[in-house]
Design a protein around this motif. Structure first.
Motif, PDB file in Angstrom:
ATOM      1  N   GLU A  11       0.829  -1.208   0.000  1.00 41.34           N
ATOM      2  CA  GLU A  11       0.000   0.000   0.000  1.00 41.34           C
ATOM      3  C   GLU A  11       0.865   1.260   0.000  1.00 41.34           C
ATOM      4  OE1 GLU A  11      -0.425  -2.591   1.942  1.00 41.34           O
ATOM      5  OE2 GLU A  11      -2.322  -3.379   1.164  1.00 41.34           O
ATOM      6  N   GLU A  12       1.966   1.191   0.778  1.00 42.58           N
ATOM      7  CA  GLU A  12       2.872   2.323   0.795  1.00 42.58           C
ATOM      8  C   GLU A  12       3.540   2.509  -0.563  1.00 42.58           C
ATOM      9  OE1 GLU A  12       4.291   2.420   5.464  1.00 42.58           O
ATOM     10  OE2 GLU A  12       5.296   1.052   4.086  1.00 42.58           O
ATOM     11  N   ALA A  13       3.833   1.400  -1.218  1.00 42.84           N
ATOM     12  CA  ALA A  13       4.440   1.482  -2.545  1.00 42.84           C
ATOM     13  C   ALA A  13       3.502   2.186  -3.521  1.00 42.84           C
ATOM     14  CB  ALA A  13       4.793   0.088  -3.063  1.00 42.84           C
ATOM     15  N   ARG A  36       7.680   8.502   9.891  1.00 45.36           N
ATOM     16  CA  ARG A  36       8.749   8.589  10.891  1.00 45.36           C
ATOM     17  C   ARG A  36       8.349   7.885  12.176  1.00 45.36           C
ATOM     18  NH1 ARG A  36      13.244  10.980  10.622  1.00 45.36           N
ATOM     19  NH2 ARG A  36      12.733  12.188   8.765  1.00 45.36           N
ATOM     20  N   ALA A  37       7.077   7.978  12.540  1.00 43.05           N
ATOM     21  CA  ALA A  37       6.613   7.279  13.744  1.00 43.05           C
ATOM     22  C   ALA A  37       6.711   5.771  13.569  1.00 43.05           C
ATOM     23  CB  ALA A  37       5.170   7.679  14.063  1.00 43.05           C
ATOM     24  N   GLU A  49       9.364  14.403   3.386  1.00 43.02           N
ATOM     25  CA  GLU A  49       9.702  15.723   3.903  1.00 43.02           C
ATOM     26  C   GLU A  49      10.325  16.605   2.826  1.00 43.02           C
ATOM     27  OE1 GLU A  49      12.097  14.583   7.181  1.00 43.02           O
ATOM     28  OE2 GLU A  49      10.413  14.290   8.567  1.00 43.02           O
ATOM     29  N   GLN A  50      11.111  15.983   1.919  1.00 43.72           N
ATOM     30  CA  GLN A  50      11.642  16.763   0.796  1.00 43.72           C
ATOM     31  C   GLN A  50      10.507  17.287  -0.076  1.00 43.72           C
ATOM     32  OE1 GLN A  50      14.406  14.309  -1.297  1.00 43.72           O
ATOM     33  NE2 GLN A  50      16.032  14.504   0.236  1.00 43.72           N
ATOM     34  N   LYS A  54      11.361   6.702   3.852  1.00 44.49           N
ATOM     35  CA  LYS A  54      10.119   7.234   3.320  1.00 44.49           C
ATOM     36  C   LYS A  54       9.826   8.612   3.906  1.00 44.49           C
ATOM     37  CE  LYS A  54       5.138   6.372   3.074  1.00 44.49           C
ATOM     38  NZ  LYS A  54       4.053   5.451   3.421  1.00 44.49           N
ATOM     39  N   ALA A  55      10.094   8.750   5.215  1.00 39.73           N
ATOM     40  CA  ALA A  55       9.847  10.041   5.855  1.00 39.73           C
ATOM     41  C   ALA A  55      10.708  11.127   5.229  1.00 39.73           C
ATOM     42  CB  ALA A  55      10.124   9.942   7.364  1.00 39.73           C
TER      43      ALA A  55
END
Length: 409
Positions: A35-37, A375-376, A387-388, A382-383
């Protein structure tokens, strides 16, 4: 394995995007869940959508050069064709195709505009030649000569045509000027015989001016002096050795009369000086309205000052421009404030600015939440990427917010 209408992730972590030509590999993902992908590659697609939208607006609303627009389209097309995003890539290609057609149409329009400008330049030069040829036959030596000089300046300011056409038109233009110059020289050569007559006429004008110098019939005599001046000009120039001496005598007679009249008008001048002092006070009162902080009040106050201004009589001529300029400056400042207020409260522009700001704010909030969640969860890679992307989107938001502030939003 995870999927959505535009892509899927298989058990090896390979991400696919669906296109009209079939599935294409978008990339691979080993750092998290399927799902993240999908979410990562969907965000890349959203980024392409934003970039294409921005380019569409630039092409539509700015004077972006066709070469620069095509370079930007090519860069975006490479990204779309690389299939490194999950979304309706075919729809993006359609938008890029439409954008390419728009840019090409603009190029053709500019090409046609250049052709029109060239034709307009040709027509303008032909008109200059026609006028010069007409002036070459004129006997109005001064006005025609001045007009020919103006035509030369106008010619120099026009674009060049093709060499053959430009040379042909210039030859006609130059020939017309030369013909006029020859005729004018011949004319002035014949004037030598007339200068003695001009001297005799001016001697008579001097005699009459001297006879009128003691008159106290101010209006009639001043009008007669104006007529004598016109006669003086119409008489032409005498020989150089006589012209200045005659003029000094003529002018001295006028000075005697106008000095006497000036003494009589001294009382009127004193009144005008008093009027000037009053108008300077009113100008200072108007200037206190600046800078404009309350437009409605400033407008009303200036109107009241201006009504009193109009009630004041004439001021000395040499001070008129200065004191009236002060009032015009205040009036202009209020007008500019009205214009600025209109722009600031323009509902259509405010709505566009607010809409764009809202869209960017939603995108920033989502990216920030996704980054914090990654990040959590300990997914620093990925974080970091999120963030970029968040930093770039935040910069766009800051710029949009600055623009919205100009509308008081």
């Amino acid at each position: 394995m995870s999927s959505d209408p535009w892509g899927r992730v298989d058990e090896t972590g390979t991400v696919y995007v669906r296109t009209a030509e079939g599935e294409k590999v978008a990339g691979s993902w080993q750092a998290g869940s399927p799902e993240e992908a999908l979410a990562y590659f969907q965000r890349k697609y959203e980024g392409l959508v934003v970039e294409i939208g921005l380019l569409e607006r630039r092409v539509r609303s700015t004077d972006l050069a066709a070469k620069d627009a095509e370079a930007a389209i090519g860069h975006l097309r490479e990204q779309v064709d690389a299939h490194h995003a999950v979304g309706d890539l075919d729809a993006l290609r359609v938008r890029l195709d439409a954008l390419t057609q728009r840019v090409e149409a603009r190029r053709e329009e500019r090409k046609a505009q250049k052709a029109r400008q060239a034709e307009e330049a040709r027509k303008a030069k032909e008109e200059l030649v026609a006028e010069a040829e007409e002036l070459a036959r004129s006997d109005q030596w001064r006005s025609a000569g001045e007009r020919l000089r103006t035509l030369v300046d106008t010619w120099k300011g026009l674009p060049r045509l093709d060499r053959k056409s430009d040379d042909e038109l210039w030859h006609r233009f130059s020939h017309a000027r030369s013909a006029f110059s020859k005729r004018r020289k011949a004319h002035f050569a014949a004037l030598d015989a007339q200068r003695e007559e001009a001297r005799r006429r001016k001697e008579k004008l001097v005699a009459e001016a001297q006879a009128l110098s003691s008159s106290t019939d101010w209006g009639t005599t001043a009008a007669r002096y104006r007529d004598l001046m016109q006669d003086w000009k119409a008489a032409g120039r005498a020989q150089r050795e006589h012209e200045e001496e005659l003029w000094q005598r003529f002018r001295a007679a006028q000075d005697v009369f106008f000095q006497a009249r000036g003494e009589v008008f001294a009382e009127r001048d004193a009144e005008q000086r008093e009027n000037l002092a009053r108008k300077e006070e009113l100008a200072a009162e108007a200037e206190k309205l600046l800078p404009v902080t309350d437009l409605k009040a400033a407008r009303a106050a200036f109107r009241a000052v201006n009504e009193r201004w109009d009630a004041v009589g004439h001021v000395p001529r040499d001070a008129r421009a200065r004191v009236e300029g002060r009032m015009r400056a205040v009036e202009q400042a209020i007008a500019e404030a009205e214009e600025a207020e209109w722009r600031r409260t323009n509902p259509e522009a405010r709505a566009r600015a607010a809409g764009l700001t809202g869209q960017l704010q939603d995108a920033v909030d989502k990216l920030r939440a996704d980054a914090e969640a990654a990040r959590a969860a300990g997914n620093t890679a990925k974080a970091g990427k999120l963030e970029q992307e968040l930093a770039g989107r935040q910069a766009l938001l800051d710029q949009a917010l600055k623009g919205l502030q100009e509308f008081g939003g």
